[in-house]
Design an enzyme around this catalytic site. Sequence first.
Site, short mmCIF file in Angstrom:
data_model
loop_
_atom_site.label_atom_id
_atom_site.label_comp_id
_atom_site.label_asym_id
_atom_site.label_seq_id
_atom_site.Cartn_x
_atom_site.Cartn_y
_atom_site.Cartn_z
N ASP A 46 0.86 -1.19 0.00
CA ASP A 46 0.00 0.00 0.00
C ASP A 46 0.90 1.24 0.00
O ASP A 46 1.89 1.30 0.73
CB ASP A 46 -0.89 -0.02 1.26
CG ASP A 46 -2.04 0.96 1.15
OD1 ASP A 46 -3.20 0.50 1.18
OD2 ASP A 46 -1.79 2.17 1.04
N ASN B 188 -12.96 -3.15 3.12
CA ASN B 188 -13.90 -2.04 3.24
C ASN B 188 -14.88 -2.07 2.08
O ASN B 188 -14.49 -2.35 0.95
CB ASN B 188 -13.14 -0.70 3.22
CG ASN B 188 -12.19 -0.56 4.40
OD1 ASN B 188 -12.50 -1.01 5.51
ND2 ASN B 188 -11.03 0.03 4.17
N HIS C 5 -10.43 -5.55 -2.51
CA HIS C 5 -9.09 -5.81 -1.97
C HIS C 5 -9.14 -6.12 -0.49
O HIS C 5 -10.01 -5.64 0.23
CB HIS C 5 -8.16 -4.61 -2.21
CG HIS C 5 -8.73 -3.29 -1.78
ND1 HIS C 5 -9.63 -2.59 -2.57
CD2 HIS C 5 -8.57 -2.57 -0.66
CE1 HIS C 5 -9.98 -1.48 -1.93
NE2 HIS C 5 -9.35 -1.45 -0.76
N MET C 6 -8.18 -6.93 -0.08
CA MET C 6 -8.02 -7.26 1.33
C MET C 6 -6.77 -6.57 1.83
O MET C 6 -5.68 -6.76 1.28
CB MET C 6 -7.92 -8.78 1.49
CG MET C 6 -7.69 -9.24 2.91
SD MET C 6 -7.76 -11.05 3.02
CE MET C 6 -9.53 -11.29 3.05
N HIS C 7 -6.92 -5.74 2.87
CA HIS C 7 -5.76 -5.13 3.52
C HIS C 7 -5.15 -6.16 4.46
O HIS C 7 -5.88 -6.81 5.23
CB HIS C 7 -6.18 -3.93 4.38
CG HIS C 7 -6.76 -2.78 3.62
ND1 HIS C 7 -6.04 -1.64 3.32
CD2 HIS C 7 -8.00 -2.56 3.13
CE1 HIS C 7 -6.82 -0.78 2.68
NE2 HIS C 7 -8.01 -1.30 2.55
N VAL D 113 -10.94 2.68 -3.31
CA VAL D 113 -10.59 2.11 -4.61
C VAL D 113 -11.60 0.99 -4.91
O VAL D 113 -11.73 0.04 -4.12
CB VAL D 113 -9.15 1.56 -4.63
CG1 VAL D 113 -8.85 0.92 -5.97
CG2 VAL D 113 -8.14 2.68 -4.33
P1 5GP Z 1 -9.72 1.32 0.63
O1 5GP Z 1 -9.77 2.66 1.29
O2 5GP Z 1 -10.43 1.31 -0.69
O3 5GP Z 1 -10.13 0.17 1.51
O4 5GP Z 1 -8.18 1.02 0.36
C1 5GP Z 1 -7.51 1.50 -0.77
C2 5GP Z 1 -6.05 1.47 -0.45
O5 5GP Z 1 -5.33 1.65 -1.65
C3 5GP Z 1 -5.62 2.59 0.50
O6 5GP Z 1 -5.03 2.04 1.66
C4 5GP Z 1 -4.64 3.42 -0.33
O7 5GP Z 1 -3.55 3.88 0.43
C5 5GP Z 1 -4.21 2.43 -1.40
N1 5GP Z 1 -3.85 3.05 -2.68
C6 5GP Z 1 -4.48 4.07 -3.30
N2 5GP Z 1 -3.89 4.35 -4.48
C7 5GP Z 1 -2.86 3.46 -4.59
C8 5GP Z 1 -1.87 3.27 -5.60
O8 5GP Z 1 -1.83 3.93 -6.64
N3 5GP Z 1 -0.97 2.27 -5.38
C9 5GP Z 1 -1.01 1.49 -4.25
N4 5GP Z 1 -0.05 0.55 -4.14
N5 5GP Z 1 -1.92 1.67 -3.28
C10 5GP Z 1 -2.83 2.65 -3.44
#
Ligand code: 5GP
Length: 113
Positions: free
Chosen positions: A29, A86, A99-101, A95
């Site tokens: 991330d 999320n 995805h799984m964090h 995004v």
């Molecule tokens: P969400 O908020 O949708 O659960 O998580 C999206 C994650 O994607 C966030 O933790 C954010 O930091 C990460 N993220 C956003 N843009 C990019 C990117 O261009 N590259 C990578 N590797 N991570 C990203």
Amino acid sequence: MACLFCRIINRELPAGIVYEDDEVLAFEDTAPQAPTHLLVIPKRHIATLNDLEAGDQALMGRLPLVAARLAKERDLAEDGYRVVMNCNDDGGQTVYHIHMHLMGGRRFTWPAG
Ligand code: 5GP
Ligand code: ZN
């Protein structure tokens, strides 16, 4: 392809890729919330948890397996770690490619904020 994570899958955007197989990709991330913060995604575009269908069960089952494998590789397994998915606005999704964090290397609180 407008989807950010599909562009990472297609190597149109750089990312710190740490795992790849035929159906799953994992990468760093860019805004890490913990010493280890990886994202584990299916290579097939699925926007949110709400879009899952019965046929996605095997594919989605691979995400926690990959996350656990990566956690073990990073020596996080015994101390513990957090996996999070999320969904939509209130869930904090930013995004729209499922995805799984995987976060570890520090202690997390509960309930989540
Ligand atoms: P969400 O908020 O949708 O659960 O998580 C999206 C994650 O994607 C966030 O933790 C954010 O930091 C990460 N993220 C956003 N843009 C990019 C990117 O261009 N590259 C990578 N590797 N991570 C990203
Ligand atoms: Zn996508």
